[in-house]
Scaffold this active site. Structure first.
Site, short mmCIF file in Angstrom:
data_model
loop_
_atom_site.label_atom_id
_atom_site.label_comp_id
_atom_site.label_asym_id
_atom_site.label_seq_id
_atom_site.Cartn_x
_atom_site.Cartn_y
_atom_site.Cartn_z
N ILE A 3 23.43 -2.87 -38.40
CA ILE A 3 22.95 -1.52 -38.18
C ILE A 3 23.17 -0.68 -39.43
CG2 ILE A 3 25.16 -0.84 -37.14
CD1 ILE A 3 23.57 0.99 -35.23
N CYS A 4 22.30 0.30 -39.63
CA CYS A 4 22.47 1.27 -40.70
C CYS A 4 22.29 0.61 -42.08
CB CYS A 4 23.83 1.95 -40.56
SG CYS A 4 24.04 3.46 -41.54
N SER A 5 23.32 0.58 -42.91
CA SER A 5 23.23 -0.01 -44.25
C SER A 5 23.52 -1.49 -44.27
CB SER A 5 24.19 0.72 -45.20
OG SER A 5 25.50 0.73 -44.66
#
Length: 474
Positions: free
Chosen positions: A390-392
């Site tokens: 998730i995210c980066s």
């Protein structure tokens, strides 16, 4: 710019995040973990000006408090620069506090520039939250009794709300806060279980978690996601935590700051057509209780770690939180102290049905450097088991060749640097046995998508109802 309060829906079944779209303020030039590089998934903490920090937006049909002179903390951005004022916020926690509510409050208010103190009402600083996440407070509540705060906000959870209620020092602090007409708030069980017995809901429109709603005074009870009544703000549950926190940011710092923080959290418009997308459908069901590994490191996004753990455990998933650092305790991206269940070396002795990587630029960089985690991910792929990020953190999977021919999504600062097909606008993307998400405000959708794949939509919807989070019907 529309105020946040005008965008919050009073309909309790509608929990879509409603913030105005503006050009993103997140840097587009990546700076770490190259190649591909990762731009920061969270903006640096805001240093609000005195003018911004004292702004209060007008609200129709609300009583505007007349606060006593606000406490201020002066900080300096650089040598010789004039000091700027910030706001002092107290968030108390105890055994059984709802971790999502506590951490979202801490994270969002710190992003806005508030000086947030997390205080334990227990004899020790480390507490175990309602979903089993271990958090470490900054100070004991006894160190806060002589302080004056711009805001005191209570997370909910059981028995956490009762532990807060039984703390005489906290009761004294909250009573003084209300008498001084300074801001105070509570979410989930806390309005009914904590504030009501203290007499702090008198003549106040109030909402709370549906399970405790019948305890509120009937005439003053309101079925809304957010309710502001003078100095008091209340909210319904974990699924409304972002809205609750942003409402408090708006009251402390003004509309523009709340809107900016909402953008950094990737909050989407209520009429946004973004949705989960799935390709190359595959069965995730397992014969045993699903076992999930969530590795963490210094700099991981605290909201993502805590939310995924909390929601998966609500669905009776066996979740192991493992530190890739030398110590069990890590310092997350916004200063939250989280204690892992195990070190990664011990956790690696077991196989997992899923491995999920939380985001956060610094955290993703440190996760990427863990040789043990690299080995676990490689084995996960070879064994045909599920993994995700998730995210980066999808950039970690790409660096290890684990996103080949996969459709994915990621934080906007990372997505354009992925050498695979990125599904622009999707909150969550599932491709076979790989799951990815944009991060932060989409983390609840991400965790519920995992539950749906493991157990079916029925259980995902049941968990969402307990969160007071709108779950799509199809």
């Amino acid at each position: 710019m529309e105020s946040l309060s005008s965008l919050l829906s009073p309909n309790p079944s509608s929990l879509k995040f409603a913030l105005p779209r503006r050009p993103t303020s997140i840097p587009s030039s990546p700076t770490a973990l190259s190649p591909p590089a990762l731009a920061s998934a969270a903006p640096p903490q805001r240093k609000a000006s005195v003018q911004a920090s004292t702004k209060r937006s007008p609200r129709s049909s609300r009583t505007t408090p007349s606060p006593s002179p606000p406490p201020t903390v002066f900080t300096t951005d650089a040598a010789g620069a004039p000091p700027v004022a910030t706001k002092k916020v107290l968030i108390p926690v105890g055994f059984g506090t709802e971790e999502m509510e506590a951490v979202v409050l801490i994270d969002v208010l710190r992003r806005a520039g508030a000086n947030v103190t997390v205080a334990s009402v227990e004899p020790q600083l480390q507490i175990e939250a309602s979903g089993g996440v271990k958090l470490v407070a900054d100070v004991s509540i006894s160190e806060c009794c002589d302080e004056v705060y711009d805001l005191v906000a209570l997370p909910g959870g059981m028995p956490g709300s009762a532990r807060l209620r039984d703390c005489k020092i906290l009761q004294k602090i909250m009573s003084k806060q209300a008498e001084g007409k300074r801001l105070y708030g509570a979410i989930s069980a806390a309005p009914a279980v904590t504030l009501l017995p203290w007499g702090l809901l008198k003549r106040k429109r109030t909402t709370c978690h549906p399970a405790f709603f019948d305890k509120l005074p009937t005439f003053w009870a309101v079925k809304s996601n957010i309710q502001v009544s003078g100095e008091l703000t209340t909210s319904r549950g974990p699924g409304t935590s972002f809205l609750f926190a942003l409402s408090l940011v708006e009251q402390l710092f003004g509309d523009s700051v709340a809107a900016e923080i909402g953008e950094s959290l990737l909050m989407h418009d209520a009429d946004d057509n973004s949705k989960n997308k799935e390709f190359n459908k595959a069965e995730w069901a397992v014969d045993n209780i699903p076992r999930v590994l969530i590795p963490i490191a210094n700099g991981c996004e605290d909201i993502e770690v805590v939310t995924i753990v909390d929601i998966l455990r609500r669905a009776k998933v066996d979740v192991v939180v493992a530190s890739v650092e030398r110590h069990m305790q890590i310092l997350a991206s916004q200063g939250t102290k989280i204690v892992a269940d195990k070190l990664i070396g011990e956790a690696a002795e077991t196989s997992y049905d899923l491995i999920i990587l939380p985001g956060g630029t610094a955290g993703a960089d440190r996760l990427h450097k863990s040789r043990i985690l690299k080995k676990l991910l490689k084995e996960q792929n070879l064994a045909g088991r599920v993994y995700g990020a998730i995210c980066s953190s999808p950039a970690i999977l790409q660096r290890q060749g684990l996103l080949k021919d996969k459709k994915v999504t990621a934080h906007p600062s990372v997505a354009n640097h992925l050498a695979c097909e990125e599904m622009d606008g999707a909150e969550v993307v599932i491709d076979g046995k790989v799951i990815t998400s944009r991060g932060l405000a989409s983390v609840t959708d991400f965790a519920l998508a995992i539950i749906s794949k493991l157990f079916g939509q029925g259980r995902a919807r049941s968990v969402a109802e307990g969160l007071v989070f709108e779950y799509p019907r199809s």
